[in-house]
Enzyme design. Structure first.
Site, mmCIF file in Angstrom:
data_model
loop_
_atom_site.group_PDB
_atom_site.id
_atom_site.type_symbol
_atom_site.label_atom_id
_atom_site.label_comp_id
_atom_site.label_asym_id
_atom_site.label_seq_id
_atom_site.Cartn_x
_atom_site.Cartn_y
_atom_site.Cartn_z
ATOM 1 N N GLY A 125 51.316 35.216 43.351
ATOM 2 C CA GLY A 125 51.396 36.571 42.846
ATOM 3 C C GLY A 125 50.011 37.178 42.799
ATOM 4 O O GLY A 125 49.792 38.318 43.211
ATOM 5 N N MET A 138 45.462 35.830 42.067
ATOM 6 C CA MET A 138 44.507 34.748 41.843
ATOM 7 C C MET A 138 43.284 35.310 41.133
ATOM 8 O O MET A 138 42.725 36.311 41.546
ATOM 9 C CB MET A 138 44.113 34.106 43.187
ATOM 10 C CG MET A 138 43.019 33.071 43.084
ATOM 11 S SD MET A 138 43.525 31.682 42.031
ATOM 12 C CE MET A 138 41.924 31.158 41.423
ATOM 13 N N HIS A 197 47.645 39.007 33.051
ATOM 14 C CA HIS A 197 47.577 37.545 33.220
ATOM 15 C C HIS A 197 46.258 37.153 33.890
ATOM 16 O O HIS A 197 45.520 36.283 33.398
ATOM 17 C CB HIS A 197 48.766 37.081 34.060
ATOM 18 C CG HIS A 197 48.812 35.611 34.324
ATOM 19 N ND1 HIS A 197 49.709 34.774 33.706
ATOM 20 C CD2 HIS A 197 48.089 34.815 35.168
ATOM 21 C CE1 HIS A 197 49.522 33.529 34.125
ATOM 22 N NE2 HIS A 197 48.550 33.532 35.025
ATOM 23 N N GLU A 198 45.963 37.786 35.014
ATOM 24 C CA GLU A 198 44.772 37.393 35.766
ATOM 25 C C GLU A 198 43.488 37.718 35.005
ATOM 26 O O GLU A 198 42.498 36.970 35.091
ATOM 27 C CB GLU A 198 44.760 38.078 37.130
ATOM 28 C CG GLU A 198 45.969 37.762 38.002
ATOM 29 C CD GLU A 198 46.260 36.281 38.133
ATOM 30 O OE1 GLU A 198 45.306 35.486 38.193
ATOM 31 O OE2 GLU A 198 47.445 35.907 38.169
ATOM 32 N N HIS A 227 42.455 35.214 32.478
ATOM 33 C CA HIS A 227 41.758 34.074 33.088
ATOM 34 C C HIS A 227 40.251 34.279 33.153
ATOM 35 O O HIS A 227 39.508 33.292 33.289
ATOM 36 C CB HIS A 227 42.262 33.861 34.515
ATOM 37 C CG HIS A 227 43.530 33.078 34.618
ATOM 38 N ND1 HIS A 227 43.703 31.869 34.002
ATOM 39 C CD2 HIS A 227 44.682 33.333 35.298
ATOM 40 C CE1 HIS A 227 44.915 31.401 34.301
ATOM 41 N NE2 HIS A 227 45.530 32.277 35.074
#
Length: 923
Positions: free
Chosen positions: A314, A316, A350-351, A354
């Site tokens: 999806g 990175m 989400h990314e 990270h």
């Protein structure tokens, strides 16, 4: 016997794998006799097992990489030069690094030490390493190693690879981009390709002067390299792991906003740049939110998000240059639905989580990957909830919890923190345990600790380990409440697999009290009575259990064999444990009376429980019934379903119910009572579907699409519409098909479309009911649109045709990457498997073309195995799957765990049909 067959299969797969490795080890170790060792040291760390040969030792530590890369699109190759500054920790005559599919020899490797010469390079293809042998010992010191090399610009969506796109005139354009997680940086440059080996990077790219070059860091220099090429150099990065390195070269355009003088940009092919504005604004909001929440600034002077046409994941989280699949970054407001808008926001959040969890603080090894993905899963909900408070994102974490509980009930599951060594094993860590269970356990910790304590612990964790690595124990040690660490409480949740079940029954010694005990949920392939050994080898989960009841609410802690009592007194009519659904466990009432009392209460006061508790109660009931644990079984299951869903208007409740009702439906579709089951579902869905479509139409007519409540109304309408297609609900199909034919028959140049939230279901219904004419319309529209969201909808729609020859045509499209991109092929296999006409076709097609799909990676073998076989429910199908994949030529690459999971799922389906299908039909 069933358990034995699964265990035997797995054992044989392991034996075959080990024997294969043994062949390679014979070669590697014979070389090792000449060079002293296989690792970097001179024998002091000699590996004792095959799996350890995939790991590097710490004799040599990288400090800095100076990397220069030049791609050649026409020949599909690239040339590279890397200078690595390393620290020699102990005397050695060799340096072992990771290298895969790169070409160089000893003449192309030099060091800055004039008195030490390179003698030779020894490559180990199975271990993806190169060992550089020196003529004399390297003493502890800092030294430089330079390598000139070349490689293939592959089309496998890993390493340094080529992606293509076509403009509106049909001309083909190329992009060179990277995907290094988890073990593929070694395909772009020789390196120490393990997460703990953090180093600084300075990257330079040589590229055609008309192309844009991007990397993790801001640009420091652009100059002419020759008449046709430019040289672009980027700032030196903070210390980071190799898997986070990223660079991309292509015809890119961007849309940019500023955040405190830092550019936040979305890059894409020129014709799609306007579609990046929504993600750009989400990214700006997310970075600002995380900086305030964690108290640690985002450390890079820019943030780029880039859409790559061919992309296995999806997205990175590469530091500073986050790569995305187009459909997960770009949003055309003319076609966007609530689902697609939410998906883009969630993936961006989400990314960007990270950038702190994974990039700033990195798991010491891939076995602790949940420290990245579990945290990002939690914060994708938390951050999106902050940016869009009307979407109900924290309630939607119940979907992650459900996925985790389903996966963790299978014997092939694994602990959050587990042991992995090989690239294949590592690739299979990216699953529902690492993501969804990881996020759900964090949510449970937050619910117990309280938001303030939870966030303070996160800050301490990040500040303690920033720019370094950490372990699971490092994390739990700093999570504290009133000075007490959470490590002991969450140790079993982290280092053991399995699903706790809270068993609730009347206390025979005190009828006014309830006794609550814990046991472990076991799949039918483990134990046909559905419950496991209650002793857990003497090790119990520590379980915080909030509850709400007719007489009040409270909290109990389960942490012993005796269980706990709840004194309800004579006024206790009902109780719901796991109030708020923060706990990662299921609840089982041992008496059908308790369920029927709840059902009766719902009929008189539908809202006496919050939506999240209604969702959790019903999903637990349906799942535990499937395991044969529910007292009263089918009568209780269907009675509670009808009581809760009649008049239900909340998306989280319908989604939680329909997911499990659909699973039962797939298992019943070959039974003579399936028609009656469909009518049962239709009776539940019919009115809510009609009402939600009416509301959507009103919202569109009045121009209120951006109203805060419109989002959840859209999600609910889409869920119910897709249920109407799945269960062939006549009234729903008729309405959706009417929308479809209005589109088909619209005058040229006139745009006619349904509400965006219904668009997927409209395509599905049209192809399902419209014959070859409808199929051809959808296929032509798929070919002619460049909107990634529309392409995904239309491709999935093609799998709904009931015509075998059209399903066969759809499957054959997956062999032509000019028609179906490699990362999109799984949509086809999942859709065909869900189609009762297509289940056998998909399985036959997969076997006939297995070599085309059997690849390691995120779009590799495991997904095809799972999707194609997930509804199998006969012994013949089980035997076919076992026999096919047991063949040495068909062993799945990076799909070993997926195969074991598939066999367990099939066996569970077989047992359910054998023991439960007749009960449903009789009822």
């Amino acid at each position: 016997q069933k358990v034995t067959e699964v265990t035997l299969l797995v054992s044989m797969l392991v034996v075959i794998f080990v024997l294969s490795i043994g062949v390679f080890l014979g070669i590697t170790l014979s070389v090792g006799k000449d060079m002293g060792t296989v690792g970097s040291g001179d024998g002091e760390n000699d590996p004792s097992s095959a799996s350890s040969l995939f790991r590097l030792d710490d004799t040599v530590i990288p400090l800095f990489y100076d990397l220069q890369i030049e791609p050649f699109f026409e020949s599909r190759t690239f040339r590279g030069h890397v200078r690595i500054v390393v620290q020699i920790q102990r005397p050695t005559r060799q340096i072992t690094m990771n290298s895969a599919e790169l070409e160089f020899d000893a003449d192309q490797v030099v060091s800055n030490l004039s008195n030490v010469k390179v003698q030779r390079c020894i490559f180990s293809e199975p271990h993806e390493t190169v060992t550089v042998i020196f003529g004399s010992s390297l003493e502890p010191q800092t030294m430089e190693l330079e390598v000139q090399y070349s490689g293939t610009l592959n089309s496998d969506m890993r390493g340094f690879y080529r992606s293509v796109w076509h403009d509106q005139k049909g001309a083909e354009h190329s992009i060179a981009s990277t995907q290094f997680q988890a073990t593929d940086a070694r395909r772009a440059f020789p390196c120490f390709d393990e997460p703990a080996f953090k180093a600084k990077f300075r990257i330079s790219l040589i590229h055609h002067k008309n192309l844009v070059a991007l990397s993790n860091m801001p640009v420091t220099l652009i100059r002419d390299f020759d008449m046709l090429s430019k040289f672009t150099e980027f700032e030196t990065s903070p210390p980071m792991s190799t898997y986070l390195v990223c660079f991309a070269i292509g015809e890119f355009s961007n849309t940019t906003v500023m955040l405190d003088e830092r550019p936040v940009s979305v890059w894409t092919v020129p014709e799609k740049v306007a579609s990046g504005e929504f993600a750009r604004d989400v990214a700006k909001g997310a970075i600002a939110y995380y900086e305030r929440l964690f108290g640690i600034p985002y450390p890079i002077g820019k943030l780029d998000l880039i859409a790559i046409p061919d992309f296995a994941l999806g997205a990175m989280e590469n530091w500073g240059l986050v790569t995305f699949r187009q459909v997960d970054l770009l949003l055309n407001e003319d076609t966007a639905s609530a689902n697609s808008r939410q998906r883009v926001a969630v993936v961006v959040c989400h990314e960007l989580a990270h950038q702190w969890f994974g990039n700033l603080v990195t798991a010491e090894w891939w076995g602790s990957l949940w420290l990245h993905e579990g945290f990002a899963t939690y914060f994708e909900h938390d951050c999106t909830n902050h940016l869009f408070p009307g979407w109900g994102m924290m309630d939607q974490m119940i979907f992650a919890q459900r996925a985790a509980l389903d996966r963790d009930a299978l014997p092939s599951s694994h602990a959050l923190d587990t042991s992995v060594s090989t690239p294949n094993e590592i690739s299979e860590m990216f699953d529902a345990i690492t993501y969804e269970k990881g996020g759900s356990v964090l949510r449970m910790a937050e619910a117990y600790m309280g938001r303030t304590n939870f966030v303070e612990g996160l800050k301490l964790y990040l500040n303690t380990h920033k720019y370094g690595t950490a372990t699971s124990r490092d994390f739990w040690k700093v999570m504290r409440v009133e000075g007490q660490t959470m490590l002991g409480f969450f140790e079993k949740w982290t280092f053991s697999r399995g699903v706790p079940v809270l068993s609730v029954e009347e206390d025979i010694t005190d009828p006014s009290s309830l006794l609550i005990r814990q046991s472990e949920l076991k799949g039918v392939v483990d134990n046909n009575d559905g419950t496991g050994d209650s002793s857990f080898n003497g090790y119990w989960w520590w379980i915080p259990v909030p509850y709400v009841s007719s007489v009040g609410d409270g909290m109990i802690i389960l942490d012993s064999v005796e269980g706990e009592k709840l004194d309800g007194g004579s006024m206790l009519d009902w109780v719901k444990f796991n109030a708020g659904q923060s706990g990662v466990y299921r609840t089982l009432f041992q008496s059908s009376k308790m369920y029927l009392t709840l059902a009766s209460t719902f009929r008189s006061d539908h809202n006496f429980l919050e939506p999240l508790d209604r969702a959790g109660l019903l999903n637990d009931c349906l799942v535990l019934s499937r395991y044969g644990l529910l007292p009263g079984h089918v009568a209780v299951e269907l009675s509670l379903s009808e009581a809760i869903l009649t008049g239900e208007s909340e998306y989280v409740v319908w989604n939680s119910a329909l997911a499990e009702l659909a699973t039962i439906g797939y298992l019943l579709r070959d039974q003579n009572c399936y028609g009656r089951y469909r009518e049962f579902i239709a009776r539940l869905v019919r009115k809510e579907l009609a009402d939600s479509i009416d509301v959507l139409e009103t919202i569109r007519k009045e121009g209120h699409e951006n109203h805060p409540e419109a989002h959840q109304i859209g999600l609910l309408a889409a869920e119910l519409a897709q249920a109407a297609v799945r269960f062939r609900i006549e009234e729903g199909l008729e309405k959706l098909s009417q929308y479809f034919w209005n589109m088909v028959n619209a005058p040229e140049g006139v745009k006619v479309s349904p509400p965006n939230d219904l668009q997927s279901a409209v395509y599905y219904a049209g192809v399902l009911t419209g014959g070859e004419t409808a199929y051809n319309y959808a296929f032509k529209k798929y070919q002619n649109t460049n909107d990634p969201i529309e392409r995904k909808r239309l491709l999935k729609a093609l799998t709904y045709t009931p015509e075998r020859h059209l399903l066969d045509r759809t499957l054959r499209l997956t062999l032509d990457e000019n028609v179906v991109r490699r990362q999109d092929r799984t949509y086809v296999f999942a859709g065909v498997a869900d189609n009762p006409v297509g289940e056998a076709l998909g399985w036959t097609f997969l076997r006939a073309n297995w070599d085309s799909f059997n690849q390691r990676g995120f779009s590799g073998a495991g997904k095809y195995i799972r999707y194609t076989t997930r509804h199998f429910s006969t012994q013949i199908q089980y035997d076919e799957v076992k026999e096919f994949f047991l063949s040495e030529s068909n062993l799945p690459q990076g799909g070993e765990m997926a195969l074991q999971e598939a066999l367990e799922t099939i066996q569970g389906n077989i047992d359910w049909v054998s023991s439960h299908a007749k009960l449903h039909c009789n009822f």
